[in-house]
Design an enzyme around this catalytic site. Structure first.
Site, PDB file in Angstrom:
ATOM      1  N   HIS A  63      -4.560  -9.375   2.904  1.00 31.86           N
ATOM      2  CA  HIS A  63      -6.013  -9.378   3.055  1.00 31.86           C
ATOM      3  C   HIS A  63      -6.423 -10.350   4.153  1.00 31.86           C
ATOM      4  O   HIS A  63      -5.928 -11.478   4.214  1.00 31.86           O
ATOM      5  CB  HIS A  63      -6.689  -9.791   1.752  1.00 31.86           C
ATOM      6  CG  HIS A  63      -6.647  -8.727   0.696  1.00 31.86           C
ATOM      7  ND1 HIS A  63      -6.857  -8.985  -0.641  1.00 31.86           N
ATOM      8  CD2 HIS A  63      -6.416  -7.388   0.790  1.00 31.86           C
ATOM      9  CE1 HIS A  63      -6.757  -7.853  -1.326  1.00 31.86           C
ATOM     10  NE2 HIS A  63      -6.498  -6.877  -0.486  1.00 31.86           N
TER      11      HIS A  63
ATOM     12  N   TYR B 247     -10.044  -9.566  -7.796  1.00 38.17           N
ATOM     13  CA  TYR B 247      -9.105  -9.451  -8.913  1.00 38.17           C
ATOM     14  C   TYR B 247      -9.309 -10.529  -9.977  1.00 38.17           C
ATOM     15  O   TYR B 247      -8.727 -10.441 -11.056  1.00 38.17           O
ATOM     16  CB  TYR B 247      -7.669  -9.505  -8.393  1.00 38.17           C
ATOM     17  CG  TYR B 247      -7.350  -8.361  -7.469  1.00 38.17           C
ATOM     18  CD1 TYR B 247      -7.277  -7.052  -7.953  1.00 38.17           C
ATOM     19  CD2 TYR B 247      -7.153  -8.565  -6.110  1.00 38.17           C
ATOM     20  CE1 TYR B 247      -7.002  -5.997  -7.109  1.00 38.17           C
ATOM     21  CE2 TYR B 247      -6.878  -7.508  -5.259  1.00 38.17           C
ATOM     22  CZ  TYR B 247      -6.805  -6.224  -5.767  1.00 38.17           C
ATOM     23  OH  TYR B 247      -6.545  -5.172  -4.926  1.00 38.17           O
TER      24      TYR B 247
ATOM     25  N   ARG C 274      -0.900  -1.420  -6.926  1.00 37.89           N
ATOM     26  CA  ARG C 274      -1.157  -2.585  -6.063  1.00 37.89           C
ATOM     27  C   ARG C 274      -2.214  -3.476  -6.707  1.00 37.89           C
ATOM     28  O   ARG C 274      -2.064  -4.712  -6.729  1.00 37.89           O
ATOM     29  CB  ARG C 274      -1.607  -2.098  -4.688  1.00 37.89           C
ATOM     30  CG  ARG C 274      -2.089  -3.184  -3.727  1.00 37.89           C
ATOM     31  CD  ARG C 274      -2.400  -2.542  -2.374  1.00 37.89           C
ATOM     32  NE  ARG C 274      -3.255  -3.354  -1.526  1.00 37.89           N
ATOM     33  CZ  ARG C 274      -2.832  -4.268  -0.662  1.00 37.89           C
ATOM     34  NH1 ARG C 274      -1.532  -4.511  -0.577  1.00 37.89           N
ATOM     35  NH2 ARG C 274      -3.671  -4.931   0.098  1.00 37.89           N
TER      36      ARG C 274
ATOM     37  N   LYS D 243      -2.276  -2.655   7.451  1.00 44.00           N
ATOM     38  CA  LYS D 243      -3.697  -2.470   7.738  1.00 44.00           C
ATOM     39  C   LYS D 243      -4.174  -3.572   8.682  1.00 44.00           C
ATOM     40  O   LYS D 243      -3.881  -4.751   8.479  1.00 44.00           O
ATOM     41  CB  LYS D 243      -4.498  -2.513   6.438  1.00 44.00           C
ATOM     42  CG  LYS D 243      -5.934  -2.071   6.583  1.00 44.00           C
ATOM     43  CD  LYS D 243      -6.597  -1.964   5.226  1.00 44.00           C
ATOM     44  CE  LYS D 243      -8.025  -1.466   5.341  1.00 44.00           C
ATOM     45  NZ  LYS D 243      -8.666  -1.339   4.014  1.00 44.00           N
TER      46      LYS D 243
ATOM     47  N   HIS E 129      -2.236   3.529  -5.759  1.00 43.51           N
ATOM     48  CA  HIS E 129      -2.911   2.307  -5.322  1.00 43.51           C
ATOM     49  C   HIS E 129      -3.273   1.413  -6.505  1.00 43.51           C
ATOM     50  O   HIS E 129      -3.437   0.196  -6.346  1.00 43.51           O
ATOM     51  CB  HIS E 129      -4.174   2.660  -4.526  1.00 43.51           C
ATOM     52  CG  HIS E 129      -4.638   1.561  -3.620  1.00 43.51           C
ATOM     53  ND1 HIS E 129      -3.914   1.138  -2.520  1.00 43.51           N
ATOM     54  CD2 HIS E 129      -5.747   0.771  -3.654  1.00 43.51           C
ATOM     55  CE1 HIS E 129      -4.562   0.155  -1.922  1.00 43.51           C
ATOM     56  NE2 HIS E 129      -5.672  -0.089  -2.587  1.00 43.51           N
TER      57      HIS E 129
ATOM     58  N   ARG F 121       0.853  -1.181   0.000  1.00 48.52           N
ATOM     59  CA  ARG F 121       0.000   0.000   0.000  1.00 48.52           C
ATOM     60  C   ARG F 121       0.893   1.236   0.000  1.00 48.52           C
ATOM     61  O   ARG F 121       2.077   1.174   0.366  1.00 48.52           O
ATOM     62  CB  ARG F 121      -0.914   0.012   1.216  1.00 48.52           C
ATOM     63  CG  ARG F 121      -1.890  -1.168   1.274  1.00 48.52           C
ATOM     64  CD  ARG F 121      -2.733  -1.102   2.547  1.00 48.52           C
ATOM     65  NE  ARG F 121      -3.726  -2.188   2.592  1.00 48.52           N
ATOM     66  CZ  ARG F 121      -3.505  -3.385   3.132  1.00 48.52           C
ATOM     67  NH1 ARG F 121      -2.322  -3.656   3.661  1.00 48.52           N
ATOM     68  NH2 ARG F 121      -4.451  -4.320   3.132  1.00 48.52           N
TER      69      ARG F 121
END
Length: 323
Positions: free
Chosen positions: A297, A306, A274, A165, A271, A140
């Protein structure tokens, strides 16, 4: 004889508790901003004299009258829940009547490999290196900006991403093609660090009170930011004058210029690199679980978005016009 000292103001209490819990300076500023707006919205009434109905009214106002994004409204809600539960010790009932801003279900913007190359070819220096790292590692934006020297492992070909995150650590690859450029950058960065040491301004911010536990760590080379600001600034919490990490807005502007120069119609941002990282790995047959781990994630369902690039056209169905 005891002296009665006045109790701290509400916002000072919020700020002190946020710092006790080691929240980031960004979270501190955002929470304080939303709490101020909430109080002003209700005519400067004290939050202790208000409750769930007033919170619902404020959040509904944001969604209906201000037409804010769902993420913005959720941020305001988090700030108010922190105020009531953590600072005032009041547990609000579930806010069923809040009109929530609808979160749009959009697919991420993804660049093709040729488009990525066109953008990266038009970026140079530090910004070019950072953009290449974003695409080459799946980091990120702020993970790249906050990268520390000690977390780049050239021997293992890895980058350790700390406190990502969700306050999680993870490991991603260090692209071999970037090793020479990154080593050269770190040599220049070391020279800046040595100059800062001589000037007595080599200290760096450490999270979670690590500076208290390891008093010598802030002036150690390993804890320094890889991508650093070109000037000193005053730390708003400690008051120390030192060199902070690079401002992420500078990278965003540099990429925006590169996207324009490449004549791309897509609204690509850092972003987007990514998103492109994950999509291109899927195209080459990489398994979804590995990509989930590289991206950090929590749920594989987040990574599954994706897979849309693998469904060319109408979900992979050939149009009858092309029969």
């Amino acid at each position: 004889m005891s002296i009665n000292t006045p109790s701290p103001k509400l916002l000072d209490q919020v700020r002190d508790l946020i710092r006790t819990k080691h929240y980031s300076i960004r979270t501190e500023n955002q929470y304080l901003q939303w709490i101020r707006r909430f109080i002003l919205f209700h005519g400067k009434r004290h939050p202790r004299d208000m409750g769930a109905p007033e919170v619902e009214a404020f959040l509904s106002h944001l969604a209906v009258s201000r037409d804010v994004a769902a993420s913005t409204q959720n941020q305001a809600l988090s700030a108010l829940l922190f105020l009531y539960r953590e600072v005032l010790g009041i547990d609000l009932p579930w806010l069923d009547n809040v009109t929530r801003a609808k979160r749009p279900q959009r697919l991420p913007v993804v660049l093709s490999r040729d488009e990525v190359r066109a953008v990266l070819d038009r970026m140079s220096g530090v910004y070019g290196l950072m953009a290449s790292l974003l695409y080459g590692t799946g980091m990120r934006l702020m993970e790249c900006v906050r990268l520390r020297v000690k977390d780049v492992d050239f021997a293992r070909g890895e980058i350790l991403i700390r406190d990502g995150k969700g306050a999680k650590d993870r490991v991603t690859m260090l692209p071999e093609s970037l090793v020479p450029a990154l080593q050269s950058h770190l040599n220049q960065r070391r020279a800046i660090f040595e100059d800062d040491l001589r000037a007595g301004k080599a200290g760096v911010y450490l999270p979670n009170a690590l500076a208290v536990k390891y008093p010598g760590a802030p002036i150690e080379w390993g804890w320094q930011y890889v991508f650093v600001s070109g000037s000193y600034s005053m730390d708003p919490r400690s008051g120390a004058e030192r060199r902070h990490h690079l401002d992420e807005k500078l990278l965003q502007r540099a990429m925006k210029k590169a996207v324009r120069a490449a004549d791309l119609a897509k609204p690509a941002t850092p972003h987007t690199l990514r998103h492109s990282f994950a999509t291109h790995l899927l195209e080459r047959g990489q398994d979804i679980r590995t990509i989930q781990a590289l991206l950090g994630h929590k749920d594989v369902a987040t990574t599954m978005i994706y897979t849309h690039v693998l469904n060319k056209g109408g979900r992979g169905v050939v149009s009858p016009l092309d029969f």
